[in-house]
Design a protein around this motif. Structure first.
Motif, PDB file in Angstrom:
ATOM      1  N   UNK A  18       0.850  -1.193   0.000  1.00 50.25           N
ATOM      2  CA  UNK A  18       0.000   0.000   0.000  1.00 50.25           C
ATOM      3  C   UNK A  18       0.888   1.246   0.000  1.00 50.25           C
ATOM      4  N   UNK A  19       0.873   2.013  -1.096  1.00 51.67           N
ATOM      5  CA  UNK A  19       1.788   3.157  -1.154  1.00 51.67           C
ATOM      6  C   UNK A  19       1.424   4.247  -0.145  1.00 51.67           C
ATOM      7  N   UNK A  20       0.177   4.262   0.324  1.00 45.07           N
ATOM      8  CA  UNK A  20      -0.175   5.235   1.364  1.00 45.07           C
ATOM      9  C   UNK A  20       0.563   4.927   2.657  1.00 45.07           C
ATOM     10  N   UNK A  21       0.771   3.645   2.935  1.00 43.52           N
ATOM     11  CA  UNK A  21       1.534   3.258   4.127  1.00 43.52           C
ATOM     12  C   UNK A  21       3.006   3.624   3.983  1.00 43.52           C
ATOM     13  N   UNK A  22       3.453   3.861   2.731  1.00 47.24           N
ATOM     14  CA  UNK A  22       4.837   4.268   2.475  1.00 47.24           C
ATOM     15  C   UNK A  22       4.975   5.786   2.404  1.00 47.24           C
ATOM     16  N   UNK A  23       3.885   6.514   2.661  1.00 46.35           N
ATOM     17  CA  UNK A  23       3.949   7.979   2.700  1.00 46.35           C
ATOM     18  C   UNK A  23       3.470   8.687   1.454  1.00 46.35           C
ATOM     19  N   UNK A  24       3.013   7.957   0.445  1.00 52.27           N
ATOM     20  CA  UNK A  24       2.497   8.579  -0.778  1.00 52.27           C
ATOM     21  C   UNK A  24       0.999   8.839  -0.631  1.00 52.27           C
ATOM     22  N   UNK A  25       0.527   9.848  -1.341  1.00 54.96           N
ATOM     23  CA  UNK A  25      -0.898  10.157  -1.313  1.00 54.96           C
ATOM     24  C   UNK A  25      -1.335  10.737  -2.652  1.00 54.96           C
ATOM     25  N   UNK A  26      -2.592  10.541  -2.973  1.00 52.83           N
ATOM     26  CA  UNK A  26      -3.180  11.134  -4.171  1.00 52.83           C
ATOM     27  C   UNK A  26      -3.640  12.553  -3.884  1.00 52.83           C
ATOM     28  N   UNK A  27      -3.752  13.346  -4.921  1.00 55.86           N
ATOM     29  CA  UNK A  27      -4.272  14.706  -4.790  1.00 55.86           C
ATOM     30  C   UNK A  27      -5.317  14.923  -5.875  1.00 55.86           C
ATOM     31  N   UNK A  28      -6.292  15.774  -5.580  1.00 56.83           N
ATOM     32  CA  UNK A  28      -7.316  16.092  -6.572  1.00 56.83           C
ATOM     33  C   UNK A  28      -6.899  17.257  -7.463  1.00 56.83           C
ATOM     34  N   UNK A  29      -5.936  18.044  -6.975  1.00 51.89           N
ATOM     35  CA  UNK A  29      -5.408  19.158  -7.764  1.00 51.89           C
ATOM     36  C   UNK A  29      -3.923  19.283  -7.477  1.00 51.89           C
ATOM     37  N   UNK A  30      -3.118  19.298  -8.528  1.00 56.62           N
ATOM     38  CA  UNK A  30      -1.661  19.334  -8.356  1.00 56.62           C
ATOM     39  C   UNK A  30      -1.166  20.770  -8.267  1.00 56.62           C
ATOM     40  N   UNK A  31      -0.244  21.013  -7.332  1.00 63.07           N
ATOM     41  CA  UNK A  31       0.400  22.320  -7.283  1.00 63.07           C
ATOM     42  C   UNK A  31       1.578  22.313  -8.266  1.00 63.07           C
ATOM     43  N   UNK A  32       2.188  23.469  -8.525  1.00 56.27           N
ATOM     44  CA  UNK A  32       3.268  23.519  -9.522  1.00 56.27           C
ATOM     45  C   UNK A  32       4.419  22.546  -9.230  1.00 56.27           C
ATOM     46  N   UNK A  33       4.752  22.351  -7.957  1.00 55.99           N
ATOM     47  CA  UNK A  33       5.831  21.419  -7.638  1.00 55.99           C
ATOM     48  C   UNK A  33       5.439  19.991  -8.023  1.00 55.99           C
ATOM     49  N   UNK A  34       4.202  19.611  -7.769  1.00 56.07           N
ATOM     50  CA  UNK A  34       3.751  18.268  -8.118  1.00 56.07           C
ATOM     51  C   UNK A  34       3.659  18.074  -9.627  1.00 56.07           C
ATOM     52  N   UNK A  35       3.285  19.127 -10.352  1.00 53.62           N
ATOM     53  CA  UNK A  35       3.303  19.047 -11.815  1.00 53.62           C
ATOM     54  C   UNK A  35       4.720  18.745 -12.299  1.00 53.62           C
ATOM     55  N   UNK A  36       5.691  19.449 -11.730  1.00 59.32           N
ATOM     56  CA  UNK A  36       7.084  19.196 -12.086  1.00 59.32           C
ATOM     57  C   UNK A  36       7.525  17.781 -11.739  1.00 59.32           C
ATOM     58  N   UNK A  37       7.048  17.259 -10.607  1.00 58.22           N
ATOM     59  CA  UNK A  37       7.408  15.890 -10.219  1.00 58.22           C
ATOM     60  C   UNK A  37       6.867  14.875 -11.228  1.00 58.22           C
TER      61      UNK A  37
END
Length: 319
Positions: free
Chosen positions: A109-128
């Motif tokens: 489960x990637x959430x248990x590894x610290x990852x999470x989904x987002x409904x709207x990406x900020x500029x940093x997440x777009x770059x990622x």
């Protein structure tokens, strides 16, 4: 951890859809559970004879396409994913199985590894996400064996959408659909593309993005993934503002990823080739949308303008 026992445990959960998340249009479920003190997620997919989707009446062709998509994903995790884990974050596979027409993928489960989904990406997440795509594409570019396949990537390419093509109204885009498809497929720089690179198929942790859902993986040009990602991020006026900047950023990441493997002249040739096809990937996606759902909100003025540019370029040598 016995994979056989784990698959058996997952199959025992199947009668309990109330404790799961439904996959697209009735094609199965996602189960989150704990097994031997580890948080896991199981994707259990099977394509029904008729989808629970108000815009789709399933033909035998579309039924086979969806069945192949789950097989493609299973085979990616089974055979190919290990070549990518050094370059970009992927789900950690715990078990894989196919039982008749049921496809089972079990992950940490990637959430248990610290990852999470987002409904709207900020500029940093777009770059990622752009960096993830560039890293993913670079692996396929420098390892030709990974793209030495007849399997075409993405879910909208012309060969896999005859039903939608038949429903299209007559016009220039329908007339030139085969030529647009040919230009994309004969470009000298082919790689392995994700094929469904939308915001919903990424999760984030700090400065890292993780990509998943590889049902539509296959051969293609990297900017088709970039195009689809932008359609999931931006509305029409936002596309006008951000599309070029995102494309430039993607090529910065791609050039850096390739710089230790390719000479600068070859990297420059790839970038020139793919930039010339930027309008073609938009036109190709518009062709699909016009046959699938001609009032789709992704049919933006930016897309229409790119398609017009594509039609003007036809006949010119691009790759």
């Amino acid at each position: 951890m016995s994979t056989t026992a784990l698959i058996s445990h997952v199959l025992a959960m199947l009668p309990e859809p109330q404790h799961s998340q439904a996959l697209w249009s009735g094609c199965g479920h996602i189960y989150k559970f704990t097994y031997q003190n580890e948080a896991l997620v199981a994707k259990v997919a099977a394509v029904p004879e008729q989808l629970t989707h108000r815009h789709i009446t399933q033909s035998q062709h579309s039924l086979r396409r969806k069945h192949r998509s789950y097989l493609k994903e299973l085979n990616f995790y089974r055979q190919t994913a290990r070549h990518y884990v050094h370059a970009c974050s992927l789900p950690e596979v715990k078990a894989l199985a196919q039982q008749d027409d049921v496809f089972i993928c079990v992950f940490t489960d990637f959430e248990a590894q610290g990852y999470h989904n987002v409904s709207k990406a900020d500029p940093e997440q777009v770059g990622q996400m752009l960096r993830w795509l560039a890293s993913f594409h670079a692996v396929g570019l420098v390892s030709p064996a990974l793209t030495d396949t007849d399997v075409q990537g993405n879910y909208w390419h012309l060969n896999t959408r005859p039903d939608e093509y038949a429903r299209m109204a007559s016009g220039q885009l329908k007339h030139y659909a085969s030529e647009i498809d040919r230009q994309l497929n004969t470009c000298a720089f082919q790689t392995c593309i994700h094929g469904d690179a939308k915001l919903a198929n990424f999760a984030f942790s700090g400065k890292d993005a993780l990509g998943y859902d590889f049902q539509h993986i296959g051969k293609g040009i990297g900017i088709s993934d970039v195009m689809l990602l932008l359609t999931s991020l931006y509305s029409d006026p936002q596309l006008e503002m951000h599309a070029q900047t995102c494309l430039d950023q993607y090529f910065e990441f791609l050039n850096k990823a390739l710089s230790t493997h390719w000479p600068e002249t070859k990297i420059n040739a790839l970038e020139k080739s793919w930039r010339l096809l930027w309008s073609f990937v938009w036109a190709d996606f518009q062709r699909f949308l016009l046959g699938w759902k001609p009032d789709h909100p992704k049919l933006t003025s930016y897309m229409l303008r790119q398609s017009e540019l594509c039609l003007k370029q036809l006949g010119e040598p691009l790759c």
